[in-house]
Design a protein around this motif. Sequence first.
Motif, mmCIF file in Angstrom:
data_model
loop_
_atom_site.group_PDB
_atom_site.id
_atom_site.type_symbol
_atom_site.label_atom_id
_atom_site.label_comp_id
_atom_site.label_asym_id
_atom_site.label_seq_id
_atom_site.Cartn_x
_atom_site.Cartn_y
_atom_site.Cartn_z
ATOM 1 N N VAL A 9 16.357 64.056 34.267
ATOM 2 C CA VAL A 9 17.584 63.431 34.763
ATOM 3 C C VAL A 9 18.516 63.096 33.603
ATOM 4 O O VAL A 9 19.734 63.314 33.684
ATOM 5 C CB VAL A 9 17.261 62.171 35.598
ATOM 6 N N MET A 10 17.959 62.602 32.514
ATOM 7 C CA MET A 10 18.791 62.242 31.367
ATOM 8 C C MET A 10 19.441 63.478 30.738
ATOM 9 O O MET A 10 20.615 63.443 30.367
ATOM 10 C CB MET A 10 17.970 61.469 30.348
ATOM 11 N N VAL A 15 24.331 66.751 29.928
ATOM 12 C CA VAL A 15 25.014 68.051 30.062
ATOM 13 C C VAL A 15 26.247 67.917 30.950
ATOM 14 O O VAL A 15 27.318 68.450 30.627
ATOM 15 C CB VAL A 15 24.042 69.127 30.609
ATOM 16 N N LEU A 16 26.109 67.221 32.075
ATOM 17 C CA LEU A 16 27.264 67.024 32.965
ATOM 18 C C LEU A 16 28.390 66.270 32.257
ATOM 19 O O LEU A 16 29.560 66.643 32.351
ATOM 20 C CB LEU A 16 26.855 66.251 34.218
ATOM 21 N N THR A 17 28.025 65.225 31.563
ATOM 22 C CA THR A 17 29.038 64.419 30.886
ATOM 23 C C THR A 17 29.684 65.195 29.738
ATOM 24 O O THR A 17 30.905 65.166 29.556
ATOM 25 C CB THR A 17 28.413 63.119 30.357
ATOM 26 N N ALA A 18 28.879 65.906 28.967
ATOM 27 C CA ALA A 18 29.404 66.642 27.813
ATOM 28 C C ALA A 18 30.234 67.853 28.228
ATOM 29 O O ALA A 18 31.155 68.259 27.506
ATOM 30 C CB ALA A 18 28.263 67.079 26.918
ATOM 31 N N SER A 19 29.932 68.442 29.385
ATOM 32 C CA SER A 19 30.674 69.633 29.803
ATOM 33 C C SER A 19 32.020 69.313 30.443
ATOM 34 O O SER A 19 32.853 70.204 30.618
ATOM 35 C CB SER A 19 29.835 70.466 30.776
ATOM 36 N N THR A 20 32.271 68.061 30.778
ATOM 37 C CA THR A 20 33.537 67.680 31.417
ATOM 38 C C THR A 20 34.766 68.089 30.607
ATOM 39 O O THR A 20 35.698 68.679 31.165
ATOM 40 C CB THR A 20 33.555 66.164 31.702
ATOM 41 N N SER A 38 36.662 64.751 36.669
ATOM 42 C CA SER A 38 36.450 63.300 36.679
ATOM 43 C C SER A 38 35.194 62.940 37.472
ATOM 44 O O SER A 38 34.397 62.097 37.051
ATOM 45 C CB SER A 38 37.661 62.586 37.273
ATOM 46 N N VAL A 39 35.018 63.571 38.626
ATOM 47 C CA VAL A 39 33.819 63.328 39.438
ATOM 48 C C VAL A 39 32.582 63.784 38.685
ATOM 49 O O VAL A 39 31.550 63.103 38.679
ATOM 50 C CB VAL A 39 33.935 64.038 40.807
ATOM 51 N N GLN A 40 32.677 64.940 38.017
ATOM 52 C CA GLN A 40 31.545 65.459 37.255
ATOM 53 C C GLN A 40 31.165 64.495 36.135
ATOM 54 O O GLN A 40 29.989 64.196 35.932
ATOM 55 C CB GLN A 40 31.898 66.818 36.672
ATOM 56 N N GLY A 41 32.135 63.999 35.414
ATOM 57 C CA GLY A 41 31.862 63.051 34.337
ATOM 58 C C GLY A 41 31.274 61.752 34.852
ATOM 59 O O GLY A 41 30.323 61.216 34.279
ATOM 60 N N ALA A 42 31.816 61.235 35.940
ATOM 61 C CA ALA A 42 31.312 59.987 36.519
ATOM 62 C C ALA A 42 29.880 60.159 37.035
ATOM 63 O O ALA A 42 29.042 59.258 36.868
ATOM 64 C CB ALA A 42 32.225 59.531 37.651
ATOM 65 N N ILE A 45 27.528 60.157 34.000
ATOM 66 C CA ILE A 45 27.343 58.814 33.452
ATOM 67 C C ILE A 45 26.486 57.962 34.386
ATOM 68 O O ILE A 45 25.594 57.244 33.942
ATOM 69 C CB ILE A 45 28.714 58.152 33.198
ATOM 70 N N ALA A 46 26.727 58.060 35.689
ATOM 71 C CA ALA A 46 25.932 57.299 36.660
ATOM 72 C C ALA A 46 24.466 57.714 36.611
ATOM 73 O O ALA A 46 23.562 56.862 36.653
ATOM 74 C CB ALA A 46 26.483 57.485 38.065
ATOM 75 N N ALA A 47 24.201 59.016 36.506
ATOM 76 C CA ALA A 47 22.815 59.486 36.436
ATOM 77 C C ALA A 47 22.140 59.013 35.152
ATOM 78 O O ALA A 47 20.961 58.639 35.153
ATOM 79 C CB ALA A 47 22.774 61.014 36.524
#
Length: 116
Positions: A9-10, A15-20, A38-42, A45-47
């Motif tokens: 999960v981490m 990866v999601l946050t860095a790829s934004t 924005s949704v992808q980054g959020a 971060i939430a995960a």
Amino acid sequence: MPRSRKITVMVVAVVLTASTPFFWLLDNPDTGQLVAASVQGATGIAALVWALMQSPANPQPGVAAIDTGKAKATGGGRASTGVRRPRDAGSGSVRAERTGDATADGPGSSASTGID
């Protein structure tokens, strides 16, 4: 949560946050791309926060042996009227009370009436 799942999960969150930013760098963002990024980054971060806030993996419940009977080992066997746990069993409370008699006869035999 198991350690392997928490690490997965981490990694996905990072990866999601860095790829934004890559979505913004590929082209001038229109409204849809900006919202999606924005949704992808959020979500990333939430995960990541969720994985970090989880309790330690595999909490061990308490183990107890109380008022046990007799046990006998022969011919290289092992007898235990208490609690036997593997070395990698982790931590957790262990208790042995009023355990029965354990006897060992013969070479290589062992007996335990407590915590082994």
